[in-house]
Enzyme design. Structure first.
Site, PDB file in Angstrom:
ATOM      1  N   GLY A   1       1.209  -5.157   1.469  1.00  0.00           N
ATOM      2  CA  GLY A   1       0.193  -5.201   0.415  1.00  0.00           C
ATOM      3  C   GLY A   1       0.678  -5.939  -0.824  1.00  0.00           C
ATOM      4  O   GLY A   1      -0.132  -6.490  -1.585  1.00  0.00           O
TER       5      GLY A   1
ATOM      6  N   ASN B   1       4.536  -7.449   6.844  1.00  0.00           N
ATOM      7  CA  ASN B   1       5.463  -6.827   7.795  1.00  0.00           C
ATOM      8  C   ASN B   1       4.857  -5.642   8.538  1.00  0.00           C
ATOM      9  O   ASN B   1       5.571  -4.826   9.113  1.00  0.00           O
ATOM     10  CB  ASN B   1       6.721  -6.372   7.044  1.00  0.00           C
ATOM     11  N   GLU B   2       3.522  -5.532   8.528  1.00  0.00           N
ATOM     12  CA  GLU B   2       2.866  -4.338   9.078  1.00  0.00           C
ATOM     13  C   GLU B   2       3.354  -3.983  10.477  1.00  0.00           C
ATOM     14  O   GLU B   2       3.530  -2.812  10.808  1.00  0.00           O
ATOM     15  CB  GLU B   2       1.341  -4.527   9.106  1.00  0.00           C
TER      16      GLU B   2
ATOM     17  N   LEU C   1       0.849  -1.194   0.000  1.00  0.00           N
ATOM     18  CA  LEU C   1       0.000   0.000   0.000  1.00  0.00           C
ATOM     19  C   LEU C   1       0.884   1.242   0.000  1.00  0.00           C
ATOM     20  O   LEU C   1       1.981   1.240   0.584  1.00  0.00           O
ATOM     21  CB  LEU C   1      -0.927  -0.010   1.214  1.00  0.00           C
TER      22      LEU C   1
HETATM   23  C1  LIG Z   1      -4.761  -0.690   9.802  1.00  0.00           C
HETATM   24  C2  LIG Z   1      -3.595  -0.351   8.952  1.00  0.00           C
HETATM   25  C3  LIG Z   1      -3.272  -1.437   7.959  1.00  0.00           C
HETATM   26  C4  LIG Z   1      -2.619  -0.891   6.763  1.00  0.00           C
HETATM   27  C5  LIG Z   1      -2.008  -1.931   5.927  1.00  0.00           C
HETATM   28  C6  LIG Z   1      -0.926  -1.680   5.232  1.00  0.00           C
HETATM   29  C7  LIG Z   1      -0.297  -2.636   4.344  1.00  0.00           C
HETATM   30  C8  LIG Z   1       0.846  -2.059   3.571  1.00  0.00           C
HETATM   31  O1  LIG Z   1       1.062  -2.468   2.461  1.00  0.00           O
HETATM   32  S1  LIG Z   1       1.798  -0.824   4.285  1.00  0.00           S
HETATM   33  C9  LIG Z   1       3.190  -0.622   3.186  1.00  0.00           C
HETATM   34  C10 LIG Z   1       4.272  -1.539   3.614  1.00  0.00           C
HETATM   35  N1  LIG Z   1       5.374  -1.485   2.690  1.00  0.00           N
HETATM   36  C11 LIG Z   1       6.630  -1.545   3.079  1.00  0.00           C
HETATM   37  O2  LIG Z   1       6.953  -1.669   4.232  1.00  0.00           O
HETATM   38  C12 LIG Z   1       7.641  -1.434   1.991  1.00  0.00           C
HETATM   39  C13 LIG Z   1       8.522  -0.261   2.210  1.00  0.00           C
HETATM   40  N2  LIG Z   1       9.514  -0.159   1.127  1.00  0.00           N
HETATM   41  C14 LIG Z   1      10.619  -0.914   1.084  1.00  0.00           C
HETATM   42  O3  LIG Z   1      10.901  -1.746   1.908  1.00  0.00           O
HETATM   43  C15 LIG Z   1      11.540  -0.632  -0.056  1.00  0.00           C
HETATM   44  O4  LIG Z   1      11.195   0.612  -0.612  1.00  0.00           O
HETATM   45  C16 LIG Z   1      11.504  -1.700  -1.165  1.00  0.00           C
HETATM   46  C17 LIG Z   1      12.152  -3.004  -0.657  1.00  0.00           C
HETATM   47  C18 LIG Z   1      10.104  -1.967  -1.661  1.00  0.00           C
HETATM   48  C19 LIG Z   1      12.345  -1.186  -2.373  1.00  0.00           C
HETATM   49  O5  LIG Z   1      13.610  -0.812  -1.931  1.00  0.00           O
HETATM   50  P1  LIG Z   1      14.529   0.127  -2.849  1.00  0.00           P
HETATM   51  O6  LIG Z   1      15.832   0.283  -2.134  1.00  0.00           O
HETATM   52  O7  LIG Z   1      14.546  -0.380  -4.233  1.00  0.00           O
HETATM   53  O8  LIG Z   1      13.741   1.517  -2.935  1.00  0.00           O
HETATM   54  P2  LIG Z   1      13.650   2.658  -1.820  1.00  0.00           P
HETATM   55  O9  LIG Z   1      14.792   3.591  -2.006  1.00  0.00           O
HETATM   56  O10 LIG Z   1      13.476   2.083  -0.467  1.00  0.00           O
HETATM   57  O11 LIG Z   1      12.293   3.373  -2.228  1.00  0.00           O
HETATM   58  C20 LIG Z   1      12.189   4.228  -3.372  1.00  0.00           C
HETATM   59  C21 LIG Z   1      11.160   5.303  -3.076  1.00  0.00           C
HETATM   60  O12 LIG Z   1       9.896   4.683  -2.889  1.00  0.00           O
HETATM   61  C22 LIG Z   1       9.347   5.055  -1.625  1.00  0.00           C
HETATM   62  N3  LIG Z   1       8.533   3.946  -1.108  1.00  0.00           N
HETATM   63  C23 LIG Z   1       8.920   2.704  -0.829  1.00  0.00           C
HETATM   64  N4  LIG Z   1       7.889   1.965  -0.419  1.00  0.00           N
HETATM   65  C24 LIG Z   1       6.814   2.770  -0.438  1.00  0.00           C
HETATM   66  C25 LIG Z   1       5.441   2.584  -0.115  1.00  0.00           C
HETATM   67  N5  LIG Z   1       4.949   1.397   0.312  1.00  0.00           N
HETATM   68  N6  LIG Z   1       4.622   3.622  -0.249  1.00  0.00           N
HETATM   69  C26 LIG Z   1       5.067   4.825  -0.677  1.00  0.00           C
HETATM   70  N7  LIG Z   1       6.362   5.062  -1.002  1.00  0.00           N
HETATM   71  C27 LIG Z   1       7.213   4.039  -0.881  1.00  0.00           C
HETATM   72  C28 LIG Z   1      10.569   5.327  -0.760  1.00  0.00           C
HETATM   73  O13 LIG Z   1      10.230   6.105   0.344  1.00  0.00           O
HETATM   74  C29 LIG Z   1      11.455   6.033  -1.766  1.00  0.00           C
HETATM   75  O14 LIG Z   1      10.955   7.352  -1.880  1.00  0.00           O
HETATM   76  P3  LIG Z   1      11.929   8.611  -2.147  1.00  0.00           P
HETATM   77  O15 LIG Z   1      12.623   8.314  -3.450  1.00  0.00           O
HETATM   78  O16 LIG Z   1      11.038   9.804  -2.191  1.00  0.00           O
HETATM   79  O17 LIG Z   1      12.898   8.641  -0.989  1.00  0.00           O
END
Ligand SMILES: CCCC/C=C/CC(=O)SCCNC(=O)CCNC(=O)[C@H](O)C(C)(C)COP(=O)(O)OP(=O)(O)OC[C@H]1O[C@@H](n2cnc3c(N)ncnc32)[C@H](O)[C@@H]1OP(=O)(O)O
Length: 248
Positions: free
Chosen positions: A99, A123-124, A54
């Site tokens: 997500g 991993n929430e 998400l």
């Molecule tokens: C009751 C509440 C329940 C809500 C449920 C939620 C479910 C979810 O899905 S919450 C989202 C959980 N996601 C994560 O924890 C993933 C986080 N991201 C990562 O671990 C890494 O970004 C990656 C392994 C996916 C990729 O790593 P990589 O080194 O290639 O890229 P990064 O430099 O880390 O990221 C690039 C860029 O993208 C932004 N970003 C990463 N993930 C998200 C995301 N889920 N949503 C929005 N933006 C995200 C990250 O901050 C970087 O942004 P900048 O370039 O502006 O610094």
């Protein structure tokens, strides 16, 4: 052979923004209504990332009406995917947290690339948030109560080998074979008559889907009030900062 390939493309990390979720749901609905399509292979066009889950920016710093709208669309996509009559096979060619894992779990079969850099799981809890009950239900259905309980509390992100061991994925193959393997799996599933496979799938999944359907509105309200809390917004802020710092 009546198989569509859906490639997620929302660079840089295939996060599920409101726009992305909506487009995904509409595309899926079109495929569902196309009688020539019996199966979908779900994969990613972003190198090394299946989906970052998400979009955190849809859940941080917005107003309650936005959170409610976003969550309604998350529910909608999940219900469409989880209850699809089509055969869904995921070709997981990259990282698949939260997500992203949810999308894969909705599929009937999961093939993952054998690259230890790619991890998958709900991993929430690491973000200071709690996986909703319907994420949990699907995890329990897939890997059993004990493994799900442990993985959800710890927010475990499994390597491909670990994911295979606990049953988060069904098969791990060399990275260059993910798509060919997904196709050969699809061929095997296509050999089963649609009507009996669909009725069986429905029998297995209906209770889990109905559990959300009967309390959709309450779930939206729970999400909205939970995510609006100062403490939760603070946790998300810290997590976003950590993602930024990783780069520096
Ligand atoms: C009751 C509440 C329940 C809500 C449920 C939620 C479910 C979810 O899905 S919450 C989202 C959980 N996601 C994560 O924890 C993933 C986080 N991201 C990562 O671990 C890494 O970004 C990656 C392994 C996916 C990729 O790593 P990589 O080194 O290639 O890229 P990064 O430099 O880390 O990221 C690039 C860029 O993208 C932004 N970003 C990463 N993930 C998200 C995301 N889920 N949503 C929005 N933006 C995200 C990250 O901050 C970087 O942004 P900048 O370039 O502006 O610094």
């Amino acid at each position: 052979m009546g198989v569509a390939v859906m490639k997620l493309r929302n660079p840089p990390v295939n996060s599920l923004s409101l726009e992305c979720l909506t487009e995904f749901t509409i595309s899926l609905e079109k495929l569902e209504n196309d009688k020539s399509i019996r199966g979908v292979i779900l994969t990613s066009e972003c190198p090394g990332i299946f989906s970052a889950g998400l979009d955190l920016l849809e859940m941080y710093g917005r107003n309650p009406a936005h959170y409610a709208e976003y969550w309604k669309n998350v529910q909608e996509l999940w219900l469409r995917l989880y209850t699809s009559n089509m055969i869904l096979v995921s070709a997981i060619n990259g990282a698949s947290p939260a997500g992203g894992c949810l999308l894969a779990l909705c599929c009937d079969y999961r093939v993952m690339a054998d690259n230890p850099k790619y991890t998958i799981g709900l991993n929430e809890s690491l973000l200071g948030i709690v996986a909703p009950f319907w994420f949990k239900d699907m995890y329990v259905n897939t890997i059993g109560h004990r493994e799900a309980e442990r993985a959800l509390q710890l927010g475990t992100l499994f390597s491909p080998a670990e994911a295979l061991k606990v049953g988060v994925v069904d098969e791990v193959v060399p990275e260059d074979q993910v798509h060919s393997k997904a196709r050969s799996v699809m061929t095997k599933w296509l050999a089963i008559p649609d009507h009996s496979r669909q009725l069986t799938k429905n029998m297995m999944r209906k209770a889990t889907a109905d559990n959300l359907i009967k309390q959709r509105e309450a779930d939206i309200q729970n999400f909205t009030s939970f995510i609006s809390k100062d403490s939760i917004q603070k946790s998300l802020h810290m997590y976003l900062e950590k993602l930024k710092q990783k780069k520096g």
